[in-house]
Design a protein around this motif. Structure first.
Motif, PDB file in Angstrom:
ATOM      1  N   LEU A 155       0.971  -1.224  -0.048  1.00  0.00           N
ATOM      2  CA  LEU A 155       0.262   0.237  -0.185  1.00  0.00           C
ATOM      3  C   LEU A 155       1.032   1.336   0.142  1.00  0.00           C
ATOM      4  O   LEU A 155       0.363   2.136  -0.855  1.00  0.00           O
ATOM      5  CB  LEU A 155      -0.505   0.186   0.965  1.00  0.00           C
ATOM      6  CG  LEU A 155      -2.325  -1.331   0.958  1.00  0.00           C
ATOM      7  CD1 LEU A 155      -2.824  -0.843   2.351  1.00  0.00           C
ATOM      8  CD2 LEU A 155      -2.703  -0.583   0.270  1.00  0.00           C
ATOM      9  N   LEU A 156       1.782   1.682   0.730  1.00  0.00           N
ATOM     10  CA  LEU A 156       2.454   2.360   0.967  1.00  0.00           C
ATOM     11  C   LEU A 156       3.913   2.196   0.741  1.00  0.00           C
ATOM     12  O   LEU A 156       4.249   3.530   0.537  1.00  0.00           O
ATOM     13  CB  LEU A 156       2.880   2.660   2.564  1.00  0.00           C
ATOM     14  CG  LEU A 156       1.137   2.840   3.293  1.00  0.00           C
ATOM     15  CD1 LEU A 156       1.772   2.620   4.654  1.00  0.00           C
ATOM     16  CD2 LEU A 156       0.722   4.137   3.026  1.00  0.00           C
ATOM     17  N   SER A 157       4.348   1.611  -0.348  1.00  0.00           N
ATOM     18  CA  SER A 157       6.119   1.158  -0.423  1.00  0.00           C
ATOM     19  C   SER A 157       6.327   1.665  -1.569  1.00  0.00           C
ATOM     20  O   SER A 157       5.580   2.540  -2.184  1.00  0.00           O
ATOM     21  CB  SER A 157       6.180   0.196  -0.922  1.00  0.00           C
ATOM     22  OG  SER A 157       7.688   0.539  -1.716  1.00  0.00           O
ATOM     23  N   PRO A 158       7.435   3.321  -1.356  1.00  0.00           N
ATOM     24  CA  PRO A 158       8.000   4.218  -1.892  1.00  0.00           C
ATOM     25  C   PRO A 158       8.082   4.039  -3.629  1.00  0.00           C
ATOM     26  O   PRO A 158       8.377   2.746  -3.298  1.00  0.00           O
ATOM     27  CB  PRO A 158       9.439   5.672  -1.386  1.00  0.00           C
ATOM     28  CG  PRO A 158       9.528   4.102  -1.009  1.00  0.00           C
ATOM     29  CD  PRO A 158       8.434   3.441  -0.075  1.00  0.00           C
ATOM     30  N   ALA A 159       8.166   4.979  -4.790  1.00  0.00           N
ATOM     31  CA  ALA A 159       8.482   4.726  -5.628  1.00  0.00           C
ATOM     32  C   ALA A 159      10.001   3.827  -5.465  1.00  0.00           C
ATOM     33  O   ALA A 159      10.578   4.731  -5.431  1.00  0.00           O
ATOM     34  CB  ALA A 159       7.960   5.683  -7.175  1.00  0.00           C
ATOM     35  N   GLU A 160      11.232   3.446  -7.036  1.00  0.00           N
ATOM     36  CA  GLU A 160      12.331   3.638  -6.960  1.00  0.00           C
ATOM     37  C   GLU A 160      13.032   4.639  -6.515  1.00  0.00           C
ATOM     38  O   GLU A 160      12.594   5.623  -7.146  1.00  0.00           O
ATOM     39  CB  GLU A 160      12.559   2.585  -7.613  1.00  0.00           C
ATOM     40  CG  GLU A 160      14.323   1.964  -7.835  1.00  0.00           C
ATOM     41  CD  GLU A 160      14.314   1.031  -8.418  1.00  0.00           C
ATOM     42  OE1 GLU A 160      15.936   0.541  -8.427  1.00  0.00           O
ATOM     43  OE2 GLU A 160      13.241   0.662  -9.072  1.00  0.00           O
ATOM     44  N   LYS A 161      14.102   4.709  -5.480  1.00  0.00           N
ATOM     45  CA  LYS A 161      14.333   6.380  -5.607  1.00  0.00           C
ATOM     46  C   LYS A 161      15.535   6.222  -6.351  1.00  0.00           C
ATOM     47  O   LYS A 161      16.379   5.840  -6.395  1.00  0.00           O
ATOM     48  CB  LYS A 161      14.926   6.899  -4.260  1.00  0.00           C
ATOM     49  CG  LYS A 161      13.680   7.126  -3.034  1.00  0.00           C
ATOM     50  CD  LYS A 161      13.783   6.609  -2.168  1.00  0.00           C
ATOM     51  CE  LYS A 161      12.391   7.616  -1.248  1.00  0.00           C
ATOM     52  NZ  LYS A 161      12.827   6.953   0.298  1.00  0.00           N
TER      53      LYS A 161
END
Length: 441
Positions: free
Chosen positions: A208-214
């Motif tokens: 649900l909350l995992s950020p986009a690849e940085k």
């Protein structure tokens, strides 16, 4: 599935080899423990690099790999066609070694570091690579004729293995848990319940909350050990606490603007512990601990706060967090067997609010034929898709700081040495307590 130790494969017991071959023929990672499986699925990688007085050729690099495999037979695991514990044929040595000529070593080792995604492209090759850069004009003014780099899936090598190989010593694991030292039923059940609960919480939150690849980056720093020892004594803290403080304080930033947290920096750190138990992983020696460092603008107070925090954690039962994590790895692997869509790609980018991982590997001191001609500083680090990592690698003369982290934090690495010099120049009031020495530092 019967458990096989890495050391079992290095002998001539045909029956054990046949059992191992039967297992890996069904699945290349069948012999991996749950912890190994977790690091393999996350595509975690580790690296080792240093300069050498020797000029490597393709042949000498292949001979080095053969010696590595003899000392660390786990390097023969985990790929299609693997023959656990057996020497590599020439075509595999050819595929996993690389020699390149360069004019100078400017920008290295930083220009050489990355996620090592190429290790996982072909499933029929060993899960590590060995490369050398060779200077065209021979040794430079510092005596460096070449630079060597070993990159591996973290599932096969940990920091203690790197330290052992640097000393030309056996890094064969055997069975790392101590079956005679039983974890109490209450602790075991509590750990399993926490691990099961944590697994489902992380899987749901991650998807649900995992950020986009940085954007990610890599950077290294070498500091003289003597400087750190003197300053730790001056502040009345462990050298380890001082290093943790220098890194987290510099990365977080001074003043009102903070890059990680204004109040508390969530950190995981690792250590080796000889008090093994039956709940430990059968492959890894390392044990993870969880800490929260209260942010303070005064560096001396911050370093002493970290020292007290570390001491408090390690006075308690340090097996608790690792038992929970091992239970989580086992649950995740079971879910993955049930459905390959779990835990999902987003899971590996979720850090659960952890700001940084601090890893202190055992001292890397060169000895014997494996590292003949190798020069300090020695760099050793790791990459994980969800974690900002600083790996501390002590040698005889230097401690290297090896960063794998979000690019936005990398400029602050340059502030560490300035911070060190600033604190060295301070007039610091003594604590009145004896300094606890870090083993191996």
């Amino acid at each position: 599935m019967k458990s096989f130790s890495s050391s079992s494969f290095a002998n001539d017991h045909a029956e054990l080899l046949d059992l191992a071959l039967a297992a890996v023929s069904k699945h290349p990672q069948a012999l991996f423990t749950d912890f190994q499986w977790f690091l393999y699925e996350a595509r975690d990688t580790v690296f080792f690099t240093a300069a050498s007085r020797n000029s490597f050729t393709k042949e000498s690099l292949g001979n080095l790999v053969a010696d590595m495999v003899a000392l660390a037979p786990q390097l023969t695991h985990g790929f299609v066609g693997a023959r656990p514990g057996q020497p590599f044929p020439s075509h595999l040595l050819e595929a996993i070694t690389h020699v390149e000529l360069v004019d100078e070593f400017d920008g290295y080792p930083d220009n050489w570091l990355g996620k090592s995604e190429d290790i996982f492209v072909r499933d029929d090759l060993p899960l590590f690579r060995v490369s050398a850069l060779v200077r065209r004009g021979g040794p430079d003014a510092e005596g460096r004729a070449s630079m060597i780099q070993v990159r591996s899936s973290h599932a096969l090598l940990e920091g203690s293995d790197s330290a052992l190989l640097t000393r030309s010593a056996s890094a064969s694991h055997g069975v790392m848990s101590d079956k005679s030292n039983k974890v109490g039923l209450k602790s075991r059940l509590a750990g399993k319940l926490r691990g099961w609960s944590m697994t489902w919480t992380y899987v749901i939150l991650a998807n649900l909350l995992s950020p986009a690849e940085k954007p990610w980056g890599f950077k290294t720093l070498a500091l003289k050990r003597h400087r750190l020892r003197l300053l730790a004594n001056k502040l009345g803290v462990r050298q380890r606490s001082l290093m943790f403080a220098l890194v987290t304080y510099a990365l977080n930033g001074e003043g009102a603007e903070k890059h990680m947290s204004r109040k508390v920096i969530g950190a995981a750190y690792t250590m080796l512990d000889g008090r093994r138990n039956d709940a430990d992983d059968d492959f890894f020696r390392v044990r993870a601990l969880q800490a929260k460092f209260k942010v303070k603008d005064d560096f001396v107070a911050f370093a002493r706060e970290i020292d007290e925090t570390v001491a408090h954690i390690e006075q308690k039962d340090i097996t608790r967090f690792q038992v929970m994590m091992n239970s989580m790895f086992k649950t995740l692997r079971g879910l993955n067997r049930f459905w390959k869509g779990l835990p999902g790609k987003r899971f590996w980018r979720f850090n659960g609010g952890m700001h940084i991982v601090l890893t202190l590997v055992p001292p890397h001191r060169t000895y014997g034929p494996m590292t003949h001609g190798l020069m300090e500083p020695i760099y050793c680090g790791a990459w994980h898709p969800a974690a900002n990592i600083c790996t501390f690698c002590p040698g005889r003369e230097y401690v290297t700081l090896n960063f794998s982290m979000e690019q936005r934090l990398l400029p602050n690495v340059d502030k560490i040495e300035a911070l060190l010099a600033k604190v060295e120049a301070m007039d610091v009031a003594p604590t009145g307590r004896a300094v606890v020495e870090d083993e191996g530092l």
